[in-house]
Design a protein around this motif. Structure first.
Motif, PDB file in Angstrom:
ATOM      1  N   LYS A 124       9.018   5.457  10.496  1.00 49.15           N
ATOM      2  CA  LYS A 124       9.427   4.733   9.396  1.00 49.15           C
ATOM      3  C   LYS A 124       8.840   4.354   7.850  1.00 49.15           C
ATOM      4  CE  LYS A 124       7.730  -0.880   9.227  1.00 49.15           C
ATOM      5  NZ  LYS A 124       6.789  -1.563   9.926  1.00 49.15           N
ATOM      6  N   ILE A 176      -3.767   0.336  -0.778  1.00 50.38           N
ATOM      7  CA  ILE A 176      -4.238  -0.517  -1.697  1.00 50.38           C
ATOM      8  C   ILE A 176      -5.924  -1.332  -1.068  1.00 50.38           C
ATOM      9  CG2 ILE A 176      -3.907  -2.916  -2.164  1.00 50.38           C
ATOM     10  CD1 ILE A 176      -0.337  -2.352  -1.576  1.00 50.38           C
ATOM     11  N   LYS A 177      -5.908  -1.253   0.466  1.00 51.75           N
ATOM     12  CA  LYS A 177      -7.019  -1.519   0.269  1.00 51.75           C
ATOM     13  C   LYS A 177      -8.169  -1.085   0.045  1.00 51.75           C
ATOM     14  CE  LYS A 177      -4.843  -3.733   4.713  1.00 51.75           C
ATOM     15  NZ  LYS A 177      -4.805  -3.352   5.828  1.00 51.75           N
ATOM     16  N   ALA A 194      -0.287   4.296  -2.705  1.00 50.15           N
ATOM     17  CA  ALA A 194      -1.636   4.478  -2.346  1.00 50.15           C
ATOM     18  C   ALA A 194      -2.198   3.689  -1.623  1.00 50.15           C
ATOM     19  CB  ALA A 194      -2.352   4.231  -3.863  1.00 50.15           C
ATOM     20  N   LYS A 212      -1.133   3.833  11.333  1.00 51.95           N
ATOM     21  CA  LYS A 212      -1.074   1.913  11.154  1.00 51.95           C
ATOM     22  C   LYS A 212      -1.123   1.180  10.029  1.00 51.95           C
ATOM     23  CE  LYS A 212      -4.136   2.362  15.666  1.00 51.95           C
ATOM     24  NZ  LYS A 212      -4.913   3.255  16.363  1.00 51.95           N
ATOM     25  N   ILE A 266      -6.378   8.656  -9.528  1.00 50.68           N
ATOM     26  CA  ILE A 266      -5.451   8.750  -9.257  1.00 50.68           C
ATOM     27  C   ILE A 266      -4.537  10.320  -9.909  1.00 50.68           C
ATOM     28  CG2 ILE A 266      -2.702   8.856  -9.885  1.00 50.68           C
ATOM     29  CD1 ILE A 266      -4.749   6.431  -8.416  1.00 50.68           C
ATOM     30  N   GLY A 298       2.638   5.289  -5.358  1.00 53.90           N
ATOM     31  CA  GLY A 298       2.256   6.411  -5.050  1.00 53.90           C
ATOM     32  C   GLY A 298       3.240   7.029  -3.796  1.00 53.90           C
ATOM     33  N   TRP A 315      -4.786  14.704  -6.627  1.00 50.29           N
ATOM     34  CA  TRP A 315      -2.565  14.137  -6.607  1.00 50.29           C
ATOM     35  C   TRP A 315      -2.160  15.151  -7.426  1.00 50.29           C
ATOM     36  CZ3 TRP A 315      -0.213   9.471  -4.797  1.00 50.29           C
ATOM     37  CH2 TRP A 315      -0.919   8.487  -4.402  1.00 50.29           C
ATOM     38  N   ALA A 344       3.753   4.275   2.063  1.00 52.49           N
ATOM     39  CA  ALA A 344       4.264   2.922   2.182  1.00 52.49           C
ATOM     40  C   ALA A 344       2.812   2.574   0.260  1.00 52.49           C
ATOM     41  CB  ALA A 344       4.181   2.544   2.746  1.00 52.49           C
TER      42      ALA A 344
HETATM   43  N1  CO8 Z   1      -2.022   0.787   1.634  1.00 47.56           N
HETATM   44  C1  CO8 Z   1      -2.940   0.322   2.497  1.00 47.56           C
HETATM   45  N2  CO8 Z   1      -2.186  -0.598   3.773  1.00 47.56           N
HETATM   46  C2  CO8 Z   1      -0.941  -0.437   3.731  1.00 47.56           C
HETATM   47  C3  CO8 Z   1      -0.144   0.067   2.320  1.00 47.56           C
HETATM   48  C4  CO8 Z   1      -1.090   0.421   1.927  1.00 47.56           C
HETATM   49  N3  CO8 Z   1       0.049   0.971   0.758  1.00 47.56           N
HETATM   50  N4  CO8 Z   1       0.994   0.031   2.957  1.00 47.56           N
HETATM   51  C5  CO8 Z   1       0.490  -0.895   4.151  1.00 47.56           C
HETATM   52  N5  CO8 Z   1      -0.201  -0.965   5.028  1.00 47.56           N
HETATM   53  C6  CO8 Z   1      -1.198  -1.083   6.397  1.00 47.56           C
HETATM   54  C7  CO8 Z   1      -0.741  -2.885   6.311  1.00 47.56           C
HETATM   55  O1  CO8 Z   1      -1.730  -3.243   5.349  1.00 47.56           O
HETATM   56  C8  CO8 Z   1      -0.473  -2.748   7.862  1.00 47.56           C
HETATM   57  O2  CO8 Z   1      -2.015  -3.065   8.330  1.00 47.56           O
HETATM   58  P1  CO8 Z   1      -2.477  -3.601   9.305  1.00 47.56           P
HETATM   59  O3  CO8 Z   1      -1.586  -3.434  10.916  1.00 47.56           O
HETATM   60  O4  CO8 Z   1      -3.876  -3.430   9.524  1.00 47.56           O
HETATM   61  O5  CO8 Z   1      -2.367  -4.975   8.760  1.00 47.56           O
HETATM   62  C9  CO8 Z   1       0.459  -2.108   8.670  1.00 47.56           C
HETATM   63  O6  CO8 Z   1       0.237  -0.407   6.899  1.00 47.56           O
HETATM   64  C10 CO8 Z   1       1.701  -2.079   8.595  1.00 47.56           C
HETATM   65  O7  CO8 Z   1       2.351  -2.693   6.844  1.00 47.56           O
HETATM   66  P2  CO8 Z   1       3.325  -4.212   7.436  1.00 47.56           P
HETATM   67  O8  CO8 Z   1       2.863  -4.612   7.947  1.00 47.56           O
HETATM   68  O9  CO8 Z   1       2.935  -4.426   6.041  1.00 47.56           O
HETATM   69  O10 CO8 Z   1       4.040  -3.540   7.672  1.00 47.56           O
HETATM   70  P3  CO8 Z   1       6.228  -4.489   7.349  1.00 47.56           P
HETATM   71  O11 CO8 Z   1       6.369  -3.395   8.637  1.00 47.56           O
HETATM   72  O12 CO8 Z   1       6.337  -5.712   7.591  1.00 47.56           O
HETATM   73  O13 CO8 Z   1       6.313  -3.762   6.069  1.00 47.56           O
HETATM   74  C11 CO8 Z   1       5.904  -2.564   3.171  1.00 47.56           C
HETATM   75  C12 CO8 Z   1       6.515  -2.639   5.063  1.00 47.56           C
HETATM   76  C13 CO8 Z   1       6.980  -2.972   2.875  1.00 47.56           C
HETATM   77  C14 CO8 Z   1       5.843  -1.213   3.504  1.00 47.56           C
HETATM   78  C15 CO8 Z   1       5.004  -3.322   3.601  1.00 47.56           C
HETATM   79  O14 CO8 Z   1       3.802  -2.249   4.207  1.00 47.56           O
HETATM   80  C16 CO8 Z   1       3.741  -3.160   2.271  1.00 47.56           C
HETATM   81  O15 CO8 Z   1       4.498  -3.756   1.115  1.00 47.56           O
HETATM   82  N6  CO8 Z   1       3.519  -2.073   1.019  1.00 47.56           N
HETATM   83  C17 CO8 Z   1       2.992  -1.803   0.553  1.00 47.56           C
HETATM   84  C18 CO8 Z   1       3.586  -0.891  -0.223  1.00 47.56           C
HETATM   85  C19 CO8 Z   1       2.575  -1.283  -2.116  1.00 47.56           C
HETATM   86  O16 CO8 Z   1       2.503  -2.296  -3.104  1.00 47.56           O
HETATM   87  N7  CO8 Z   1       3.075  -0.360  -2.258  1.00 47.56           N
HETATM   88  C20 CO8 Z   1       1.996   0.543  -3.637  1.00 47.56           C
HETATM   89  C21 CO8 Z   1       0.686   0.298  -3.859  1.00 47.56           C
HETATM   90  S1  CO8 Z   1      -0.190   0.718  -4.790  1.00 47.56           S
HETATM   91  C22 CO8 Z   1       0.802   2.506  -5.783  1.00 47.56           C
HETATM   92  O17 CO8 Z   1       1.110   3.552  -5.044  1.00 47.56           O
HETATM   93  C23 CO8 Z   1      -0.334   3.062  -7.139  1.00 47.56           C
HETATM   94  C24 CO8 Z   1       0.024   4.869  -7.040  1.00 47.56           C
HETATM   95  C25 CO8 Z   1      -0.551   4.728  -8.440  1.00 47.56           C
HETATM   96  C26 CO8 Z   1      -1.165   6.985  -8.200  1.00 47.56           C
HETATM   97  C27 CO8 Z   1      -1.931   6.807  -6.525  1.00 47.56           C
HETATM   98  C28 CO8 Z   1      -3.139   6.645  -6.659  1.00 47.56           C
HETATM   99  C29 CO8 Z   1      -3.803   7.608  -6.244  1.00 47.56           C
END
Ligand code: CO8
Length: 258
Positions: free
Chosen positions: A59, A67-68, A65, A23, A84, A109, A88, A63
């Motif tokens: 899929k 974010i929420k 870490a 999810k 982090i 991440g 990790w 995606a």
């Molecule tokens: N965190 C939390 N929830 C997420 C994340 C995430 N990274 N990615 C996706 N989700 C959730 C969405 O919120 C959504 O939940 P809901 O249905 O409850 O709204 C569900 O997953 C499905 O996602 P989408 O509807 O957005 O799916 P799409 O197919 O439209 O898009 C994407 C897919 C392009 C992957 C899109 O979800 C996206 O852009 N995600 C975020 C990607 C991102 O910015 N990643 C970087 C996060 S920051 C990080 O990783 C820092 C790492 C540092 C080291 C580790 C620290 C602990």
């Protein structure tokens, strides 16, 4: 041990860990990272396991870490909890070989965890990126460091500054992944590859891994010296005797220390 965010199974001498938070596209929340660490500890301690595969879904590998979970943290939370770093790093300290099998998104991440593995096999749907800049932060688990070593400054800088994703073909071209296989075959191919490694001498596999890793951390002179010392030390193993005798006798080796 029951896990909520990952699936763990063994296939012969291969330990398979599947990230399983569909999810949230396998977003790496604290609970998931904690479970991943425990599963890795268990495989590391299990003499029947010779190699590990880490994968996600078709899929998303992951995606990023969560974010929420991160959004409300203060600087003090992050600093005092060593956010982090803690947990990790376990992926990068596993001594047994670990292969990342990446289908779909490996972002933030997710890309960083894949790069902590020994090598990445990509499904043809894989997409790699460091999109942290688009949410007002920067990579925190190796994205600026490991990615730059893999693909060079120009591409790493572009990806970290713009958040642009690269597809599997580009990732293979620039050396981020070892090879691409059809998405549907990815896990089987990764397990087959891990099984081949698990059939080698385990101490010698670990030495080869340590030697390649040293190339990231040291000068050429010291790296070559380290490699030579390890090479010499393989001659103290039964498995080197067995491997070379088997070659001369035109038979398959039967390594004792697998
Ligand atoms: N965190 C939390 N929830 C997420 C994340 C995430 N990274 N990615 C996706 N989700 C959730 C969405 O919120 C959504 O939940 P809901 O249905 O409850 O709204 C569900 O997953 C499905 O996602 P989408 O509807 O957005 O799916 P799409 O197919 O439209 O898009 C994407 C897919 C392009 C992957 C899109 O979800 C996206 O852009 N995600 C975020 C990607 C991102 O910015 N990643 C970087 C996060 S920051 C990080 O990783 C820092 C790492 C540092 C080291 C580790 C620290 C602990």
């Amino acid at each position: 041990m029951p896990y909520e965010n990952i699936l763990v199974e063994t296939r012969g001498r291969v330990g398979l860990i599947t990230l399983n938070r569909p999810k949230a596209l396998n977003a790496l929340c604290v609970a998931l990272i904690d479970e991943l660490g425990k599963a890795l500890d268990a495989f590391e301690a299990d003499d029947e396991i010779g190699a590990i595969v880490l994968t996600g879904s078709e899929k998303a590998f992951a995606a990023g870490a969560d974010i929420k979970e991160m959004a409300g943290k203060s600087y003090m939370d992050a600093y005092l909890q060593d956010f982090i770093t803690k947990g990790w790093q376990r992926v990068s300290t596993v001594r047994k070989p670990i292969i990342a099998a990446v289908n779909g998104y490996a972002l933030g991440g997710g890309c960083e965890v894949a790069m902590m593995c020994d090598f990445i096999l990509a499904g043809d749907t894989a997409k790699f990126g460091q999109p942290e800049i688009t949410i007002g932060t920067i990579p925190g688990a190796g994205g600026t460091q490991r990615l730059t070593r893999f693909v060079g400054k120009s591409k790493a800088m572009e990806m970290c500054l713009t958040g642009r994703q690269m597809d599997a073909a580009e990732a293979e071209r620039c050396g981020l992944v070892s090879r691409i296989v059809p998405a549907a075959d990815l896990v089987d191919e990764a397990v087959k590859t891990a099984d081949r490694i698990a059939g080698m001498s385990r101490p010698v596999v670990m030495m080869a891994k340590e030697a390649v890793d040293a190339a990231f951390d040291t000068t050429l002179t010291h790296g070559l010296m380290f490699e030579r010392r390890l090479f010499h030390s393989t001659f103290a193993t039964e498995d080197q005797k067995e491997g070379m005798s088997a070659f001369a006798e035109k038979r398959q080796p039967n390594f004792k220390n697998r």
